[in-house]
Design a protein around this motif. Structure first.
Motif, short mmCIF file in Angstrom:
data_model
loop_
_atom_site.label_atom_id
_atom_site.label_comp_id
_atom_site.label_asym_id
_atom_site.label_seq_id
_atom_site.Cartn_x
_atom_site.Cartn_y
_atom_site.Cartn_z
N TRP A 286 0.83 -1.20 0.00
CA TRP A 286 0.00 0.00 0.00
C TRP A 286 0.87 1.26 0.00
O TRP A 286 0.61 2.21 -0.72
CB TRP A 286 -0.94 -0.02 1.21
CG TRP A 286 -1.85 1.15 1.27
CD1 TRP A 286 -1.85 2.15 2.19
CD2 TRP A 286 -2.91 1.47 0.35
NE1 TRP A 286 -2.83 3.06 1.91
CE2 TRP A 286 -3.50 2.67 0.78
CE3 TRP A 286 -3.40 0.85 -0.80
CZ2 TRP A 286 -4.56 3.27 0.11
CZ3 TRP A 286 -4.46 1.45 -1.47
CH2 TRP A 286 -5.03 2.64 -1.01
N PHE A 289 2.41 1.69 -3.38
CA PHE A 289 1.42 2.23 -4.31
C PHE A 289 1.29 3.75 -4.11
O PHE A 289 1.22 4.50 -5.08
CB PHE A 289 0.07 1.54 -4.10
CG PHE A 289 -1.08 2.30 -4.71
CD1 PHE A 289 -1.18 2.45 -6.10
CD2 PHE A 289 -2.03 2.90 -3.91
CE1 PHE A 289 -2.23 3.17 -6.66
CE2 PHE A 289 -3.08 3.63 -4.48
CZ PHE A 289 -3.17 3.76 -5.85
N LYS A 290 1.28 4.16 -2.84
CA LYS A 290 1.11 5.59 -2.58
C LYS A 290 2.32 6.39 -3.10
O LYS A 290 2.18 7.51 -3.54
CB LYS A 290 0.94 5.82 -1.08
CG LYS A 290 -0.45 5.37 -0.62
CD LYS A 290 -0.98 6.15 0.56
CE LYS A 290 -0.23 5.87 1.82
NZ LYS A 290 -0.90 6.34 3.03
N GLN A 291 3.51 5.74 -3.10
CA GLN A 291 4.70 6.43 -3.61
C GLN A 291 4.77 6.42 -5.13
O GLN A 291 5.34 7.30 -5.75
CB GLN A 291 5.96 5.76 -3.04
CG GLN A 291 6.20 6.11 -1.58
CD GLN A 291 7.51 5.54 -1.07
OE1 GLN A 291 8.34 5.06 -1.85
NE2 GLN A 291 7.70 5.60 0.22
N HIS A 292 4.21 5.35 -5.75
CA HIS A 292 4.25 5.22 -7.23
C HIS A 292 2.85 4.92 -7.74
O HIS A 292 2.60 3.85 -8.28
CB HIS A 292 5.21 4.08 -7.64
CG HIS A 292 6.58 4.22 -7.10
ND1 HIS A 292 7.60 4.85 -7.79
CD2 HIS A 292 7.13 3.84 -5.91
CE1 HIS A 292 8.70 4.84 -7.06
NE2 HIS A 292 8.44 4.22 -5.91
N PRO A 293 1.93 5.87 -7.59
CA PRO A 293 0.52 5.55 -7.89
C PRO A 293 0.24 5.30 -9.36
O PRO A 293 -0.69 4.56 -9.69
CB PRO A 293 -0.23 6.78 -7.38
CG PRO A 293 0.77 7.87 -7.37
CD PRO A 293 2.09 7.25 -7.11
N GLY A 296 3.41 2.14 -10.65
CA GLY A 296 3.73 1.00 -9.80
C GLY A 296 5.23 0.75 -9.73
O GLY A 296 6.03 1.51 -10.27
N LEU A 328 -2.07 -3.45 -7.88
CA LEU A 328 -2.08 -2.02 -7.56
C LEU A 328 -0.66 -1.50 -7.29
O LEU A 328 -0.25 -0.48 -7.83
CB LEU A 328 -2.96 -1.80 -6.32
CG LEU A 328 -3.49 -0.41 -6.04
CD1 LEU A 328 -4.34 0.11 -7.18
CD2 LEU A 328 -4.30 -0.40 -4.75
N GLY A 332 0.36 0.09 -10.67
CA GLY A 332 -0.27 1.40 -10.56
C GLY A 332 -1.77 1.38 -10.82
O GLY A 332 -2.33 0.36 -11.22
N ILE A 333 -2.38 2.54 -10.62
CA ILE A 333 -3.84 2.63 -10.62
C ILE A 333 -4.44 2.40 -12.02
O ILE A 333 -5.52 1.80 -12.15
CB ILE A 333 -4.30 4.00 -10.03
CG1 ILE A 333 -5.81 4.04 -9.84
CG2 ILE A 333 -3.86 5.17 -10.89
CD1 ILE A 333 -6.30 3.18 -8.73
#
Lengths: 446, 87
Positions: A286, A289-293, A296, A328, A332-333
Motif C-alpha cells: 500500500w 502504491f502511494k509512492q508510485h501511484p 507501480g 495495484l 499502478g492505478i
C-alpha cells in the motif's frame, strides 16, 4: 522415458496445428498450464515447447485458407490489449533489476497476447468444450497426482502445483483447483456418457480433498465461498445443500490432527508468523502504491530487499499475497483499473450469456457455462485476495473461453452457422446424395 | 503412480486433439477404430441424431442409426445398415 513420450506426442501433434491452428492453441495452453516438460526430467525439459507451439499456431493461422483471420473484438479482448499496453508503458519505471523486470514483462505480455489468439479461434461450442477439457486435463493431472498421494497418506501429504509455474505454491495451487471445479461440473452436466459424469463427480470430490490437503487457510475460506456459490446457483436447493455439506464434512473429517491445528491458527492470526508476514507485505504494498501511484514498482519488485527497505528497512522480502494489492502496487492505478475491467468484462459476459440462453433449451449448455463461469470468477477473487496470482494464465483463459460463448449463442439463436461451421473441416461434410432406387433395374429411366 | 497419470494425461491430450479435428461423418475417419469419445456432449449427440434423421429421410431409410450402432466401417454396422436399407 517421459521426455521421449513428450517428444513423440509433440512431434505427432505439432504438424496438425499447421492445418488446424486451434490445435496449436490447445498445445500452447497445455504446455503453459500443465508444464509437462518440467516433469519430464530429460532432454525434453529444456526445449522451448511453448515457443514452438506458438510458431506452429501462428503459421497455421496465417496459412489456413479456412480459419477466420479476424481478431475477436470484445470488451474483454480490448481490455487485454489495453492491459498489455499498460504493463509495457510501466516497464521502464520498474524498480526491479532491468533484466528481471523485462523477463517478467515478456512472460506476462506473451500470456495475455496469446489470449487474443485464443479468443479469435474459439469459434464454436466444440472448441469451447475442447478448451475446458484441456484446462481440466492440465490441472487435473496435479489433482490426481497430489490428491492421490494425500488420500494414500490420509491427508498427511501437502499438495503442491506444477513446478516453476504461477501456482507451484500450495496456496496458489488450491486456488487454481477451486477455479476449475466449476468447469468440471460444467462438463459433468454436459457429458454424453454416464461413465464420464460419474468420473467428474469423483474428480470434484478429490479436488475438494486436494484443496484441503494444501493446508491453505485462504483456500478453506475459498471452499466455503465456492460451496455457497454452488448452492446459490443450483436448481435443486435441498439436494445440493445435502451434497455440499456432506462432501465438506467428509473432507474435513478425513484430514489429520495437524491440519486442524493449522486451520485453528485462523482464530489467532495475530500470533502466526505467516499471517503476520502477509499483513506486513500488504502494508508495504500500500505504501509502495502511494509512492508510485501511476506506474507501480514493477512485477515482483518486492522480491528485492532494496525495494522493501524503501518502506520498512530490514523487512523480509515477499511476493504480495493479494491479487488486488499486487496489481495495484506493481502496476499502478491505471493498469489496476484495466485489470479490474477484465474481470468485470468476464463477469458481465457470464451474465449476458445466462440472459441470452434463458428460456432457450437448445442452448442450455450456455446457461450451465455461464453459471459455472461465475462461480470460477468468484473462486478466483475470494482465494486471490490472499494470493499473488493476479496474472494467472488459466483464469484469464477461462474468462476468454466463457466470453467466446456469447457470439456463438447469438448466432445459434439467430439460426446462423458459426464461422468454423462454414469455414473449416466441418464444411467438407457433404450431404449424402439420395440413393437411386435399384428396383427398376438397368432399363429404368433416371 | 505418477508416471501412469502422466501417461494418461499425454494420451488424453492426444485424444482431445483428435476429437477436436475429427468429423464423425467424414469417410476419412473410417479408419479410426474406437467410436467412443469421452469428450462428447449431450448437445452434440442430439444434433448428431437430428442430422442422422434428416439424412435418413434423404436416403429413404426407416430411421436414423442410433449412435451406438454407428461404428463406421465395422462389419456390424454394415450388416445393420444393410439390413435396414435392403442393400
Amino acid at each position: 522415458m517421459r521426455s521421449l513420450l513428450l517428444l513423440v506426442e509433440m512431434v505427432a501433434l505439432l504438424p496438425i496445428s499447421l492445418m488446424y491452428p486451434f490445435v496449436g492453441v490447445l498445445l500452447f495452453d497445455w504446455i503453459s498450464f500443465m508444464n509437462p516438460q518440467q516433469i519430464s526430467w530429460g532432454f525434453a525439459s529444456s526445449l522451448p515447447w511453448a515457443l514452438i507451439a506458438f510458431v506452429f499456431t501462428m503459421a497455421g493461422w496465417i496459412l489456413s485458407p479456412v480459419e477466420p483471420k479476424r481478431i475477436a473484438v470484445t470488451p474483454l479482448t480490448v481490455m487485454i490489449v489495453l492491459f498489455v499496453i499498460g504493463i509495457t508503458v510501466n516497464l521502464p519505471f520498474s524498480l526491479a533489476p532491468a533484466a528481471y523486470a523485462y523477463d517478467a514483462w515478456l512472460r506476462t505480455a506473451k500470456i495475455f497476447l496469446f489470449l487474443i489468439v485464443t479468443a479469435s479461434l474459439l469459434t464454436d461450442k466444440h472448441r469451447i468444450d475442447a478448451m475446458i477439457w484441456l484446462i481440466i486435463i492440465s490441472i487435473g493431472y496435479y489433482i490426481l497426482d497430489q490428491g492421490g498421494i494425500s488420500v494414500i497418506t490420509l491427508g498427511a501429504h501437502k499438495a503442491f502445483g506444477p513446478p516453476n509455474s504461477q501456482i507451484t505454491d500450495n496456496n496458489c495451487f488450491a486456488a487454481a483447483v477451486l477455479v476449475i471445479v466449476p468447469l468440471m461440473n460444467y462438463l459433468r452436466l454436459q457429458s454424453r456418457h454416464a461413465l464420464i459424469r460419474t468420473g467428474f463427480g469423483l474428480a470434484i470430490g478429490l479436488s475438494i480433498l486436494t484443496v484441503l490437503a494444501s493446508y491453505s487457510r485462504g483456500a478453506l475460506l475459498g471452499v466455503l465461498a465456492v460451496g455457497f456459490a454452488f448452492w446459490l446457483k443450483s436448481k435443486k436447493k435441498v439436494l445440493s445443500l445435502v451434497v455440499i455439506v456432506t462432501g465438506l464434512l467428509v473432507g474435513v473429517l478425513f484430514m489429520p490432527e495437524k491440519w486442524w491445528e493449522r486451520m485453528d491458527t485462523i482464530r489467532h492470526y495475530q500470533h502466526d508468523a505467516s499471517a503476520e508476514s502477509r499483513l506486513f507485505i500488504w502494508r508495504v504494498a500500500w505504501q509502495l502504491f502511494k509512492q508510485h501511484p501511476l506506474t507501480g514498482v514493477g512485477f515482483h519488485a518486492t522480491a528485492f530487499h532494496y525495494v522493501i527497505d524503501m518502506i520498512s528497512p530490514g523487512g523480509n522480502v515477499h511476493d504480495i499475497h493479494s491479487i488486488w494489492l499486487q496489481i495495484l502496487a506493481e502496476q499502478g492505478i491505471v493498469v489496476f483499473c484495466i485489470w479490474l475491467g477484465m474481470i468485470a468484462a468476464g463477469w458481465v459476459g457470464c451474465r449476458r450469456l445466462a440472459r441470452a440462453s434463458r428460456n432457450h433449451p437448445e442452448v442450455a449448455w450456455a446457461a450451465d457455462l455461464a453459471r459455472m463461469g461465475q462461480i470460477s470468477i468468484l473462486a478466483y477473487v475470494v482465494t486471490g485476495t490472499f494470493l499473488p496470482i493476479s496474472s494467472w494464465d488459466v483464469f484469464f483463459t477461462v474468462l476468454v473461453t466463457v466470453g467466446a460463448a456469447n457470439p456463438i449463442v447469438a448466432r445459434q439463436l439467430a439460426g446462423q452457422a458459426t464461422p468454423s461451421e462454414g469455414s473449416t473441416w466441418r464444411r467438407r461434410v457433404r450431404p449424402m446424395r439420395p440413393i437411386r432406387p435399384i428396383s427398376g433395374g438397368l432399363g429404368a429411366s433416371p | 503412480m505418477s508416471a501412469l497419470i502422466y501417461l494418461v494425461a499425454l494420451g488424453s491430450v492426444g485424444w482431445l486433439v483428435l476429437w477436436t479435428i475429427r468429423d464423425p461423418k467424414a469417410p476419412k475417419w473410417d479408419w479410426w477404430p474406437i467410436d467412443w469419445w469421452p469428450f462428447d456432449t449431450r448437445a452434440e449427440a442430439d444434433a448428431q441424431m437430428q442430422g442422422d434423421q434428416q439424412r435418413a429421410e434423404l436416403t429413404g431409410r426407416q430411421r436414423a442409426v442410433p449412435w451406438r450402432e454407428r461404428r463406421s466401417n465395422s462389419w456390424r454396422t454394415q450388416r445393420v445398415v444393410g439390413r435396414r436399407t435392403g442393400r
